[in-house]
Design an enzyme around this catalytic site. Structure first.
Site, PDB file in Angstrom:
ATOM      1  N   LYS A  50      -9.113  10.950  24.607  1.00  0.00           N
ATOM      2  CA  LYS A  50      -8.386   9.954  23.811  1.00  0.00           C
ATOM      3  C   LYS A  50      -8.316  10.392  22.352  1.00  0.00           C
ATOM      4  O   LYS A  50      -9.045  11.318  21.938  1.00  0.00           O
ATOM      5  CB  LYS A  50      -9.067   8.592  23.946  1.00  0.00           C
ATOM      6  CG  LYS A  50     -10.501   8.559  23.451  1.00  0.00           C
ATOM      7  CD  LYS A  50     -11.229   7.287  23.913  1.00  0.00           C
ATOM      8  CE  LYS A  50     -12.644   7.256  23.365  1.00  0.00           C
ATOM      9  NZ  LYS A  50     -13.409   6.094  23.902  1.00  0.00           N
ATOM     10  N   TYR A 271     -12.548  11.844 -10.637  1.00  0.00           N
ATOM     11  CA  TYR A 271     -12.213  10.433 -10.880  1.00  0.00           C
ATOM     12  C   TYR A 271     -13.422   9.625 -11.320  1.00  0.00           C
ATOM     13  O   TYR A 271     -14.514   9.753 -10.769  1.00  0.00           O
ATOM     14  CB  TYR A 271     -11.662   9.797  -9.605  1.00  0.00           C
ATOM     15  CG  TYR A 271     -10.202  10.046  -9.339  1.00  0.00           C
ATOM     16  CD1 TYR A 271      -9.232   9.748 -10.297  1.00  0.00           C
ATOM     17  CD2 TYR A 271      -9.798  10.558  -8.112  1.00  0.00           C
ATOM     18  CE1 TYR A 271      -7.894   9.958 -10.034  1.00  0.00           C
ATOM     19  CE2 TYR A 271      -8.457  10.771  -7.836  1.00  0.00           C
ATOM     20  CZ  TYR A 271      -7.501  10.474  -8.799  1.00  0.00           C
ATOM     21  OH  TYR A 271      -6.187  10.683  -8.532  1.00  0.00           O
TER      22      TYR A 271
END
Ligand SMILES: *Cc1c(COP(=O)(O)O)cnc(C)c1O
Length: 391
Positions: A50, A271
């Site tokens: 999956k 940042y």
């Protein structure tokens, strides 16, 4: 093929155009399946593919596993089943979490996908699909044994078993349930779910039964039943100590150094100025970030959400571990390479994020998560190299 160089098949953006590379060792994947098949025998090993084979590419994973001998596959959704069918030959493909409706039933049949029936509504719809087509259709039945995720109750299963014994509307080759706490071997839920599943399996004497995911395999032979559903362990990240050493890593992600820069003590990095340098430093700015599965929670500093004060992730280059510094951004991750011997990292070099030298478990731990989430977050921006054959 021992000793032979593996064949390489590239996909995704070209090597020079990508900010990083993802190497997927299909020989290791096939070897992992064979190792599990030997460990679990006489139980058979189904492959769970999956979420694009846990991010690694379903169209490559399924043929490699089928060639190794795998004849049973599990996907989550119908589109995943359709993709698997294209490369799976005659293998059985079970769809774990599709809602069975008149529309989806048509697609399931068209691609010879076997639904896992999770609700009484699924059962009713698959029965009438069989009746209208005049054929007994195959399905797996999912019984909930205490997890409260998907599946019919014991009572609903018993009712269906009785009814279906008379009508034979559905052919039930497989009965499944799912363990909630298999990654905690001592958890009382495991024995309780096994006992509950054994009682339900008694109602379906002609069906194989399947209870265990990867972690369940480690709980011992009685949990393995006829078929185990192996996911994460196939991809080289054993979720429990009992499976350590059985498999090897399959995926290695590396980010390209775009710029090497010297920065002064006292300056900030990235940042928010989340990292402030304590010394003159050499920084390697690389071309992969959280959009490439380098979860922001694995940043070197300045991530408020991170639990427990864990340090950030570490990369690997030229035999050395190098820490992530500052916040991981969408497309870029900065490593502190100050401690490396002079000249051992250059612009254009690749820093391993996880793989053969940095276990994906270590990266996941740094992000406060599990290898499942790291692998399924990899995305489509890496240049991919699929290695075929044993190295
Ligand atoms: C995802 C899944 C698996 C595979 O789990 P792993 O822990 O990756 O082995 C097995 N069974 C079900 C029902 C699943 O949803």
């Amino acid at each position: 093929m021992a000793g032979k160089a593996p064949q390489v098949h590239g996909s995704g953006p070209a090597f020079d155009l990508a900010g990083g590379t993802l190497t997927i060792d299909l020989g290791a994947l096939a070897g992992n399946w064979r190792a599990l098949a030997a460990l679990c025998a006489p139980a058979r090993v189904a492959s769970v593919v999956k979420a694009d084979a846990y991010g690694l590419g379903i169209e490559h994973a399924v043929p490699a596993l089928a060639e190794a001998g795998c004849t049973d596959f599990f996907v989550a959704t119908i589109p995943e089943g359709v993709a698997a069918r294209e490369v799976a030959g005659e293998a059985r493909i079970f769809v774990l979490s599709a809602r069975v409706t008149p529309e989806t039933a048509h697609t399931l049949r068209a691609h010879r996908l076997i639904p896992v029936l999770n609700t009484t509504g699924d059962i009713a719809c698959w029965e009438s699909e069989g009746w209208s087509g005049g054929a007994q259709l195959p399905a797996a039945l999912h019984v909930d044994t205490g997890m409260n995720r998907l599946g019919v109750t014991h009572e609903e299963a018993a009712f269906f078993a009785q009814e279906n014994a008379l009508t034979r509307a559905i052919h039930v080759p497989l009965l499944i349930s799912h363990l909630a706490c298999a990654d905690e071997p001592g958890h009382a839920m495991n024995a309780r779910q096994l006992e509950s599943f054994q009682r339900v399996a008694g109602l379906f004497p002609h069906s194989d039964s399947s209870l265990s995911n990867s972690a369940g395999i480690g709980l011992g032979a009685e949990f393995r039943r006829a078929l185990v559903r192996a996911g994460i362990v196939l991809y080289g990240a054993p979720p429990v100590a009992a499976l350590d050493g059985v498999v090897r890593p399959v995926a290695t992600a590396r980010a390209r150094v775009l710029q090497l820069r010297r920065a002064r003590s006292g300056e900030i990095v990235g940042y928010g100025g989340a990292a402030r340098l304590q010394r003159d430093s050499l920084l390697a700015v690389t071309g992969a970030g959280y959009a490439d599965g380098l979860l922001r929670a694995a940043s070197g500093a300045g991530v408020d959400q991170r639990v427990g004060g864990t340090p950030g992730a570490q990369g690997w280059i030229a035999g050395h571990r190098v820490p992530v510094i500052g916040r991981i951004s969408m497309d870029l991750t900065i490593f502190d390479v100050t401690d490396l011997p002079a000249g051992s990292v250059g612009e254009g070099d690749l820093i391993e994020l996880f793989g053969n030298n940095v276990p994906v478990e270590a990266f996941a731990r740094a992000a406060g998560t599990i290898p499942y989430e790291v692998l399924t977050s990899i995305g489509q921006r890496y240049h991919r190299e699929y290695l075929r054959g044993e190295a």
